[in-house]
Design a protein around this motif. Structure first.
Motif, PDB file in Angstrom:
ATOM      1  N   ARG A  55      19.129  -2.742  -4.675  1.00  0.00           N
ATOM      2  CA  ARG A  55      19.378  -4.181  -4.795  1.00  0.00           C
ATOM      3  C   ARG A  55      18.036  -4.890  -4.662  1.00  0.00           C
ATOM      4  NH1 ARG A  55      23.182  -6.699  -0.867  1.00  0.00           N
ATOM      5  NH2 ARG A  55      22.180  -5.350   0.651  1.00  0.00           N
ATOM      6  N   TRP A  56      17.770  -5.776  -5.612  1.00  0.00           N
ATOM      7  CA  TRP A  56      16.520  -6.538  -5.652  1.00  0.00           C
ATOM      8  C   TRP A  56      16.834  -8.025  -5.631  1.00  0.00           C
ATOM      9  CZ3 TRP A  56      11.903  -4.102  -5.245  1.00  0.00           C
ATOM     10  CH2 TRP A  56      11.938  -2.717  -5.373  1.00  0.00           C
ATOM     11  N   ARG A  57      15.972  -8.785  -4.986  1.00  0.00           N
ATOM     12  CA  ARG A  57      16.163 -10.230  -4.855  1.00  0.00           C
ATOM     13  C   ARG A  57      16.331 -10.898  -6.214  1.00  0.00           C
ATOM     14  NH1 ARG A  57      11.314 -11.771  -2.417  1.00  0.00           N
ATOM     15  NH2 ARG A  57      10.466 -11.736  -4.522  1.00  0.00           N
ATOM     16  N   ASP A  58      15.495 -10.492  -7.189  1.00  0.00           N
ATOM     17  CA  ASP A  58      15.537 -11.101  -8.512  1.00  0.00           C
ATOM     18  C   ASP A  58      14.838 -10.202  -9.524  1.00  0.00           C
ATOM     19  OD1 ASP A  58      12.749 -11.565  -8.065  1.00  0.00           O
ATOM     20  OD2 ASP A  58      13.174 -13.548  -7.253  1.00  0.00           O
ATOM     21  N   ALA A  59      14.888 -10.596 -10.790  1.00  0.00           N
ATOM     22  CA  ALA A  59      14.298  -9.794 -11.866  1.00  0.00           C
ATOM     23  C   ALA A  59      12.777  -9.700 -11.726  1.00  0.00           C
ATOM     24  CB  ALA A  59      14.674 -10.386 -13.227  1.00  0.00           C
ATOM     25  N   ILE A  60      12.153 -10.728 -11.205  1.00  0.00           N
ATOM     26  CA  ILE A  60      10.700 -10.706 -11.030  1.00  0.00           C
ATOM     27  C   ILE A  60      10.299  -9.600 -10.050  1.00  0.00           C
ATOM     28  CG2 ILE A  60       8.729 -12.025 -10.135  1.00  0.00           C
ATOM     29  CD1 ILE A  60      10.182 -14.549 -11.264  1.00  0.00           C
ATOM     30  N   ALA A  61      11.041  -9.471  -8.961  1.00  0.00           N
ATOM     31  CA  ALA A  61      10.753  -8.412  -7.986  1.00  0.00           C
ATOM     32  C   ALA A  61      10.954  -7.033  -8.601  1.00  0.00           C
ATOM     33  CB  ALA A  61      11.640  -8.579  -6.749  1.00  0.00           C
ATOM     34  N   LEU A  62      12.010  -6.873  -9.399  1.00  0.00           N
ATOM     35  CA  LEU A  62      12.263  -5.581 -10.032  1.00  0.00           C
ATOM     36  C   LEU A  62      11.176  -5.258 -11.059  1.00  0.00           C
ATOM     37  CD1 LEU A  62      14.005  -3.084 -10.383  1.00  0.00           C
ATOM     38  CD2 LEU A  62      15.375  -4.368 -12.048  1.00  0.00           C
ATOM     39  N   GLU A  63      10.762  -6.240 -11.831  1.00  0.00           N
ATOM     40  CA  GLU A  63       9.692  -6.022 -12.806  1.00  0.00           C
ATOM     41  C   GLU A  63       8.396  -5.616 -12.110  1.00  0.00           C
ATOM     42  OE1 GLU A  63       9.502  -9.568 -15.208  1.00  0.00           O
ATOM     43  OE2 GLU A  63      11.560  -9.278 -15.911  1.00  0.00           O
ATOM     44  N   ALA A  64       8.097  -6.246 -10.976  1.00  0.00           N
ATOM     45  CA  ALA A  64       6.896  -5.880 -10.209  1.00  0.00           C
ATOM     46  C   ALA A  64       7.017  -4.447  -9.698  1.00  0.00           C
ATOM     47  CB  ALA A  64       6.698  -6.851  -9.052  1.00  0.00           C
ATOM     48  N   HIS A  65       8.202  -4.066  -9.281  1.00  0.00           N
ATOM     49  CA  HIS A  65       8.461  -2.695  -8.817  1.00  0.00           C
ATOM     50  C   HIS A  65       8.189  -1.691  -9.938  1.00  0.00           C
ATOM     51  CE1 HIS A  65      10.526   0.769  -7.131  1.00  0.00           C
ATOM     52  NE2 HIS A  65      11.375   0.767  -8.145  1.00  0.00           N
ATOM     53  N   PHE A  66       8.728  -1.955 -11.117  1.00  0.00           N
ATOM     54  CA  PHE A  66       8.529  -1.048 -12.248  1.00  0.00           C
ATOM     55  C   PHE A  66       7.060  -0.954 -12.661  1.00  0.00           C
ATOM     56  CE2 PHE A  66      13.118  -1.792 -13.877  1.00  0.00           C
ATOM     57  CZ  PHE A  66      13.585  -0.723 -13.121  1.00  0.00           C
ATOM     58  N   ALA A  67       6.293  -2.019 -12.432  1.00  0.00           N
ATOM     59  CA  ALA A  67       4.888  -2.051 -12.839  1.00  0.00           C
ATOM     60  C   ALA A  67       3.960  -1.341 -11.853  1.00  0.00           C
ATOM     61  CB  ALA A  67       4.436  -3.501 -13.006  1.00  0.00           C
ATOM     62  N   ARG A  68       4.429  -1.041 -10.675  1.00  0.00           N
ATOM     63  CA  ARG A  68       3.580  -0.400  -9.666  1.00  0.00           C
ATOM     64  C   ARG A  68       3.212   1.018 -10.093  1.00  0.00           C
ATOM     65  NH1 ARG A  68       3.110  -3.029  -4.962  1.00  0.00           N
ATOM     66  NH2 ARG A  68       4.581  -4.688  -4.515  1.00  0.00           N
ATOM     67  N   PRO A  69       1.976   1.414  -9.842  1.00  0.00           N
ATOM     68  CA  PRO A  69       1.560   2.776 -10.190  1.00  0.00           C
ATOM     69  C   PRO A  69       2.449   3.849  -9.560  1.00  0.00           C
ATOM     70  CG  PRO A  69      -0.346   1.443  -9.640  1.00  0.00           C
ATOM     71  CD  PRO A  69       0.867   0.615  -9.317  1.00  0.00           C
ATOM     72  N   GLY A  70       2.891   3.636  -8.325  1.00  0.00           N
ATOM     73  CA  GLY A  70       3.753   4.616  -7.669  1.00  0.00           C
ATOM     74  C   GLY A  70       5.089   4.786  -8.367  1.00  0.00           C
ATOM     75  N   SER A  71       5.635   3.702  -8.881  1.00  0.00           N
ATOM     76  CA  SER A  71       6.907   3.785  -9.613  1.00  0.00           C
ATOM     77  C   SER A  71       6.727   4.510 -10.936  1.00  0.00           C
ATOM     78  CB  SER A  71       7.475   2.385  -9.859  1.00  0.00           C
ATOM     79  OG  SER A  71       7.853   1.790  -8.638  1.00  0.00           O
ATOM     80  N   ARG A  72       5.635   4.229 -11.623  1.00  0.00           N
ATOM     81  CA  ARG A  72       5.370   4.920 -12.893  1.00  0.00           C
ATOM     82  C   ARG A  72       5.133   6.409 -12.660  1.00  0.00           C
ATOM     83  NH1 ARG A  72       2.127   0.288 -13.764  1.00  0.00           N
ATOM     84  NH2 ARG A  72       0.267   1.576 -13.585  1.00  0.00           N
ATOM     85  N   ALA A  73       4.388   6.742 -11.606  1.00  0.00           N
ATOM     86  CA  ALA A  73       4.131   8.148 -11.288  1.00  0.00           C
ATOM     87  C   ALA A  73       5.437   8.859 -10.921  1.00  0.00           C
ATOM     88  CB  ALA A  73       3.126   8.257 -10.146  1.00  0.00           C
ATOM     89  N   PHE A  74       6.306   8.177 -10.187  1.00  0.00           N
ATOM     90  CA  PHE A  74       7.607   8.754  -9.835  1.00  0.00           C
ATOM     91  C   PHE A  74       8.413   9.069 -11.096  1.00  0.00           C
ATOM     92  CE2 PHE A  74      12.144   7.723  -9.191  1.00  0.00           C
ATOM     93  CZ  PHE A  74      12.509   8.836  -8.450  1.00  0.00           C
ATOM     94  N   ALA A  75       8.487   8.130 -12.024  1.00  0.00           N
ATOM     95  CA  ALA A  75       9.253   8.337 -13.264  1.00  0.00           C
ATOM     96  C   ALA A  75       8.703   9.521 -14.055  1.00  0.00           C
ATOM     97  CB  ALA A  75       9.236   7.069 -14.108  1.00  0.00           C
ATOM     98  N   GLN A  76       7.390   9.646 -14.108  1.00  0.00           N
ATOM     99  CA  GLN A  76       6.771  10.766 -14.833  1.00  0.00           C
ATOM    100  C   GLN A  76       7.080  12.097 -14.161  1.00  0.00           C
ATOM    101  OE1 GLN A  76       2.679   9.565 -14.942  1.00  0.00           O
ATOM    102  NE2 GLN A  76       2.991   8.170 -16.668  1.00  0.00           N
ATOM    103  N   GLU A  77       7.021  12.120 -12.831  1.00  0.00           N
ATOM    104  CA  GLU A  77       7.313  13.349 -12.089  1.00  0.00           C
ATOM    105  C   GLU A  77       8.779  13.753 -12.258  1.00  0.00           C
ATOM    106  OE1 GLU A  77       6.369  16.510  -9.320  1.00  0.00           O
ATOM    107  OE2 GLU A  77       5.056  15.120 -10.365  1.00  0.00           O
ATOM    108  N   VAL A  78       9.669  12.792 -12.152  1.00  0.00           N
ATOM    109  CA  VAL A  78      11.098  13.085 -12.297  1.00  0.00           C
ATOM    110  C   VAL A  78      11.390  13.658 -13.681  1.00  0.00           C
ATOM    111  CG1 VAL A  78      13.392  11.999 -12.491  1.00  0.00           C
ATOM    112  CG2 VAL A  78      11.938  11.506 -10.537  1.00  0.00           C
ATOM    113  N   ALA A  79      10.758  13.120 -14.693  1.00  0.00           N
ATOM    114  CA  ALA A  79      10.986  13.609 -16.062  1.00  0.00           C
ATOM    115  C   ALA A  79      10.682  15.097 -16.183  1.00  0.00           C
ATOM    116  CB  ALA A  79      10.150  12.807 -17.053  1.00  0.00           C
TER     117      ALA A  79
END
Length: 98
Positions: A55-79
């Motif tokens: 659960r995220w406060r708003d779309a801006i917070a979620l977009e910032a989450h997706f843009a973080r290097p750690g989130s991108r690295a997580f998605a690549q590792e999971v793949a």
């Protein structure tokens, strides 16, 4: 409020690694501005499936989450660790009290 629901099916030989990186991602995400809740659980009907609920406060917070290097690295590792592509849906919701 934005709700994200997802799942990933792991491979037996990689499941411990998948669980580890998922827990790291969840714990890191909980520290982000706008994160209200972020969890991961093992599916009771499929012990190689992880289910995510966020659960995220708003779309801006979620977009910032997706843009973080750690989130991108997580998605690549999971793949690399999953049996099929992860599933994710994003929902806009209004919290109500009854």
């Amino acid at each position: 409020m934005i709700i994200v629901v997802g799942s990933v099916d792991g491979l037996g030989e990689n499941f411990d690694r998948l669980m580890k990186v998922s827990l790291e991602h969840v714990r890191r995400s909980r520290m982000e501005d706008g994160c209200v809740e972020h969890t991961v659980q093992v599916d009771c009907e499929n012990s190689l499936r992880l289910r995510f609920f966020e659960r995220w406060r708003d779309a801006i917070a979620l977009e910032a989450h997706f843009a973080r290097p750690g989130s991108r690295a997580f998605a690549q590792e999971v793949a690399k660790l999953c049996a099929r592509p992860p599933v994710m849906t994003i929902h806009e919701a209004e919290e109500k009290s009854f």
